[in-house]
Design an enzyme around this catalytic site. Structure first.
Site, mmCIF file in Angstrom:
data_model
loop_
_atom_site.group_PDB
_atom_site.id
_atom_site.type_symbol
_atom_site.label_atom_id
_atom_site.label_comp_id
_atom_site.label_asym_id
_atom_site.label_seq_id
_atom_site.Cartn_x
_atom_site.Cartn_y
_atom_site.Cartn_z
ATOM 1 N N ARG A 149 5.753 -6.546 13.964
ATOM 2 C CA ARG A 149 6.425 -6.515 15.255
ATOM 3 C C ARG A 149 6.571 -7.943 15.789
ATOM 4 N NH1 ARG A 149 2.228 -2.470 15.472
ATOM 5 N NH2 ARG A 149 3.086 -0.360 15.657
ATOM 6 N N LYS A 173 -0.663 -2.665 18.280
ATOM 7 C CA LYS A 173 -0.752 -1.846 19.484
ATOM 8 C C LYS A 173 -2.175 -1.346 19.684
ATOM 9 C CE LYS A 173 3.981 -0.118 19.549
ATOM 10 N NZ LYS A 173 4.822 1.097 19.496
ATOM 11 N N HIS A 246 13.123 -6.048 15.807
ATOM 12 C CA HIS A 246 12.678 -4.775 15.257
ATOM 13 C C HIS A 246 13.591 -4.310 14.127
ATOM 14 C CE1 HIS A 246 9.401 -2.091 16.089
ATOM 15 N NE2 HIS A 246 10.164 -1.035 15.924
ATOM 16 N N ARG A 249 12.067 -5.233 10.921
ATOM 17 C CA ARG A 249 10.952 -4.327 10.607
ATOM 18 C C ARG A 249 11.486 -2.998 10.060
ATOM 19 N NH1 ARG A 249 5.495 -2.917 12.133
ATOM 20 N NH2 ARG A 249 5.342 -0.980 13.338
ATOM 21 N N HIS A 272 1.306 2.046 12.002
ATOM 22 C CA HIS A 272 1.566 3.245 12.783
ATOM 23 C C HIS A 272 0.306 4.107 12.852
ATOM 24 C CE1 HIS A 272 6.185 3.169 11.945
ATOM 25 N NE2 HIS A 272 5.845 2.423 12.988
ATOM 26 N N TYR A 281 11.672 6.803 8.809
ATOM 27 C CA TYR A 281 12.357 5.972 7.813
ATOM 28 C C TYR A 281 12.798 6.764 6.596
ATOM 29 C CZ TYR A 281 10.457 2.339 10.749
ATOM 30 O OH TYR A 281 10.151 1.562 11.835
#
Length: 302
Positions: A149, A173, A246, A249, A272, A281
């Site tokens: 990110r 995150k 992004h 990514r 994730h 994806y």
């Protein structure tokens, strides 16, 4: 400020100052509670555009109606505009947030060959020795090569690099730390930047910086500068007016799956928390496969 505190204050503002109806306030409360649930460990000042986009993508993939997505986008806009006006956050991170359309939950993915050509062109420019060109090449190679990110990229310190292993330690995150691998092209770009570019930029700072990627004045590079770099170099490839980091990514994740990578491996690389987020994806890869089939197979004609 914690999300629950900020939400409570904003809802009081809607009811007492703007005098919105109880039903409208309840709808805002529901939308912001859903946002808080998706970002349980973040203060409002830590929430960025990427967090908000992923929140809407998850809502899209669980089947929320388009009207719900539009309302939640409006709720986020109102909430963050109020936070900005009150000085609780420095800038409105929701300003560029758009409700995702059905069937197009991801930004466009760049093709492998156009990306390779763009990065080769950046490498040629960096070879001239300009510190900014060296930095820009390293930033793009790392964004794509490690699928990280933009917040993780700008947060990297020089000590976070492990050049021998071809890996970097990033803080994702929820303050979750992970180690991400990167390939030989990114390693070469980083080596060139660290040896030839970074010292020249660091010399412009008042004190020795710890950041890996430095701005023109020697401080840590900002998110806005990376957005501008990616938009300038990637937008022509994907055929868009503007595109953010992004997209690199997304491209990396899609190319990994196209190349046969295991879904759980891609989940770990991307950081994730949920496999469901990574599964987005697989839809992109399937669409690309079908498009290729329809173009190339002699019996694909309907």
């Amino acid at each position: 400020m914690r999300m629950d505190e900020a939400t409570a204050a904003y809802l009081r503002h809607l009811a007492d100052v703007r005098r919105l109806s109880p039903a409208t306030v309840r709808a805002y409360r529901s939308d912001l509670a859903d946002l808080a649930t998706s970002l349980p460990d973040l203060d409002v000042g830590d929430i960025d555009l990427e967090h908000l986009r992923e929140w809407l993508w998850r809502a899209t993939n669980r089947g929320d109606a388009r009207s719900t997505l539009a309302r939640r986008t409006a709720a986020a806009h109102g909430f963050f505009a109020w936070l900005t006006e009150r000085g609780i956050v420095a800038e409105d991170r929701s300003a560029r947030l758009v409700a995702p359309k059905r069937g197009r939950t991801l930004p466009r993915v760049a093709g492998v060959e156009p990306l390779r050509e763009m990065l080769t062109s950046m490498a040629a420019a960096a070879a001239e020795g300009d510190p900014i060109a060296l930095r820009d090449h390293a930033a793009l190679e790392l964004l794509y090569g490690a699928a990280i990110r933009v917040s993780e990229l700008v947060g990297l310190d020089i000590a976070d690099l492990d050049s021998e292993r071809g890996a970097a330690r990033v803080l994702g995150k929820g303050s979750r730390e992970r180690v991400v691998p990167f390939g030989a092209p990114a390693a070469r770009a980083l080596d060139a930047y660290v040896v030839r570019g970074r010292p020249a930029l660091a010399a412009r700072a008042a004190s020795p910086p710890s950041a890996l990627l430095l701005g023109a004045r020697g401080g840590r590079i900002g998110v806005r500068a990376v957005y501008e770099l990616v938009s300038r170099t990637l937008a022509p490839i994907v055929g868009a007016e503007r595109v953010g980091p992004h997209a690199l990514r997304h491209s990396a994740a899609t190319h990994l799956l196209d190349g046969g990578a295991d879904l759980r491996t891609v989940q770990e690389i991307l950081g994730h928390a949920s496999l469901g987020t990574t599964q987005i994806y697989t839809h992109v890869s399937s669409e690309r496969l079908l498009a290729t089939y329809r173009l190339a197979h002699p019996r694909a004609e309907r």
